[in-house]
Write an enzyme that holds these catalytic residues in place. Structure first.
Site, PDB file in Angstrom:
ATOM      1  N   HIS A  51      30.580  15.366  35.348  1.00  0.00           N
ATOM      2  CA  HIS A  51      29.159  15.510  34.972  1.00  0.00           C
ATOM      3  C   HIS A  51      28.292  15.888  36.163  1.00  0.00           C
ATOM      4  O   HIS A  51      27.070  15.982  36.044  1.00  0.00           O
ATOM      5  CB  HIS A  51      28.641  14.236  34.326  1.00  0.00           C
ATOM      6  N   GLU A  93      14.617  21.344  36.995  1.00  0.00           N
ATOM      7  CA  GLU A  93      14.786  22.396  37.994  1.00  0.00           C
ATOM      8  C   GLU A  93      14.547  23.781  37.403  1.00  0.00           C
ATOM      9  O   GLU A  93      14.814  24.016  36.219  1.00  0.00           O
ATOM     10  CB  GLU A  93      16.208  22.355  38.572  1.00  0.00           C
TER      11      GLU A  93
END
Length: 408
Positions: free
Chosen positions: A337, A172
């Site tokens: 996470h 990203e």
């Protein structure tokens, strides 16, 4: 933090206020917390959900044994993030070219059943990947010589180094609260890590049968410290975790190169890169004892150690660090996470349409096709609720919002 005894007597400490925990996950947690070699308690993060082998979002400290299925098969899977000196205003108005540049430099996805024509692997690995693999190859040969059933995956490993994979793995481009541009990515040890994990899971199950050890769940099969298989497993896992870290570093270099050719302004990276596993095992010291800590979908953090908690394709992500205190100690210096799945991939595909996905990812240059509906934001828990549940020991350092997302 909630503290409770599992149904089988094990102690569990959980950061789950305001988030759902399905019954399947609770059963898994009860079973693993009751294993006789658990050190003190099992810690549960707010992204908790059922997983193959063990619950995602669990932190499992052990003394004298390791459960390969709890570590899983995506060995060394984790995150890497780098902040650049670019600002949001430096990016082009149309980000499709940047996305294409990243996709051209990082093999992603999977075709040909992972065979020779797999688009997610290198047809011919670049010199940079070959150079890094040469540092890993001798130890891999030693592992395979002793355990030849891993040979096919080992043969493909060189062409997987520097590649993304599938599922929830991504690259990203993000913007932080100060309009700074970041690159963030998520991947692991690819096919070879999967093979190492699955091979030793089966070996552990065989050991249980060989010694007539009956367990409430066969995925609790363990390897005893001091045994030859325990040593072989720990060595192989350590290798896979180094492979995964190197894999992320190579992809980060490629993504930064794609950014440099897509943005005319010169830039540098102005902070230390964050590179953290979230599916792994490590030797650590907790509550006065040296233990093995298995983090299955969890990140190690301290006041000096940064971690990454990504949201889904259309949600915010966070760079975090630990807050010193009792909560951090009881969490075994761990945080979630990610957001954690709210439903299965199959359920997400049944429930959401392409139109739903397009609305949820508005403003993000990403895939908007049927094959990624299982990764749509609504398939995940609310990242803000997840962050609030662990606010007693997790400090947000940076908040990131993606503008480009490359999925496998």
């Amino acid at each position: 933090m909630r503290v409770f005894q599992g149904a089988r007597g094990g102690l569990i400490k959980a950061w789950i206020d305001g988030v759902a925990v399905e019954d399947q996950a609770r059963t898994q947690l009860d079973n693993i917390a009751a294993m006789p070699f658990i050190h003190k308690h099992v810690a549960i993060m707010p992204d908790v959900h059922w997983g193959m082998g063990a619950t995602i979002g669990s932190v499992i400290p052990t003394k004298g044994a390791i459960i390969p299925a709890a570590v899983g098969v995506d060995l060394g899977c984790g995150m890497m993030a780098v902040r650049t000196t670019l600002k949001a205003s430096d990016l082009p108005d149309n980000l499709s070219g940047l996305r294409s540049a990243i996709e051209a430099r990082i093999p992603h996805g999977r075709t040909d059943n992972g065979g020779v024509n797999d688009r997610g692997a290198w047809g011919e690995a670049p010199a940079s990947a070959n150079a890094e693999f040469s540092k890993l190859s001798d130890e891999l040969k030693m592992i395979v010589e002793k355990h030849p059933k891993m040979s096919q995956a080992a043969h493909r490993a060189q062409n997987h180094l520097g590649t993304l994979g599938t599922g929830n793995h991504f690259v990203e481009v993000c913007i932080d609260e100060n309009e700074a541009v970041w690159i963030m990515l998520h991947s692991g040890s690819r096919g070879i890590g999967n093979r190492i994990g699955s091979y030793f899971i089966e070996r552990a199950k065989h050991e249980m049968k060989r010694w007539f050890i009956n367990l409430p769940d066969e995925d609790l099969a363990y390897l005893a410290e001091g045994s030859e298989l325990f040593g072989d497993y720990m060595g192989a896992v350590s290798w896979a975790q180094r492979f995964a870290r190197t894999n992320r570093e190579l992809m980060m270099t490629a993504a930064l190169e794609a950014l440099s050719v897509s943005v005319p302004k010169r830039f540098t990276c102005d902070c230390e890169a964050v590179n953290c596993h979230h599916n792994y095992v490590a030797h650590e010291r907790h509550f006065g004892s040296d233990v093995l800590v298995t983090r299955k979908g969890a990140v190690r953090i301290t006041p000096e150690t940064l971690g990454i908690i990504p949201g889904s394709m259309g949600a915010r992500s966070f760079i975090v660090r630990g807050i010193a205190g009792e909560a951090m100690a009881q969490s075994l210096c761990s945080c979630s996470h990610g957001a954690g799945r709210a439903m299965s991939r199959a359920e997400a595909k049944r429930r959401f349409t392409l139109e739903d996905h397009a609305r949820a990812t508005a403003g993000v240059e990403c895939r908007k096709d049927a094959d990624v509906i299982d990764e749509t934001p609504a398939a995940y828990k609310d990242i803000d609720a997840v962050m609030q549940a662990q606010a007693d020991h997790v400090e947000i350092v940076h908040t990131l919002k993606q503008v480009v997302c490359v999925k496998g």
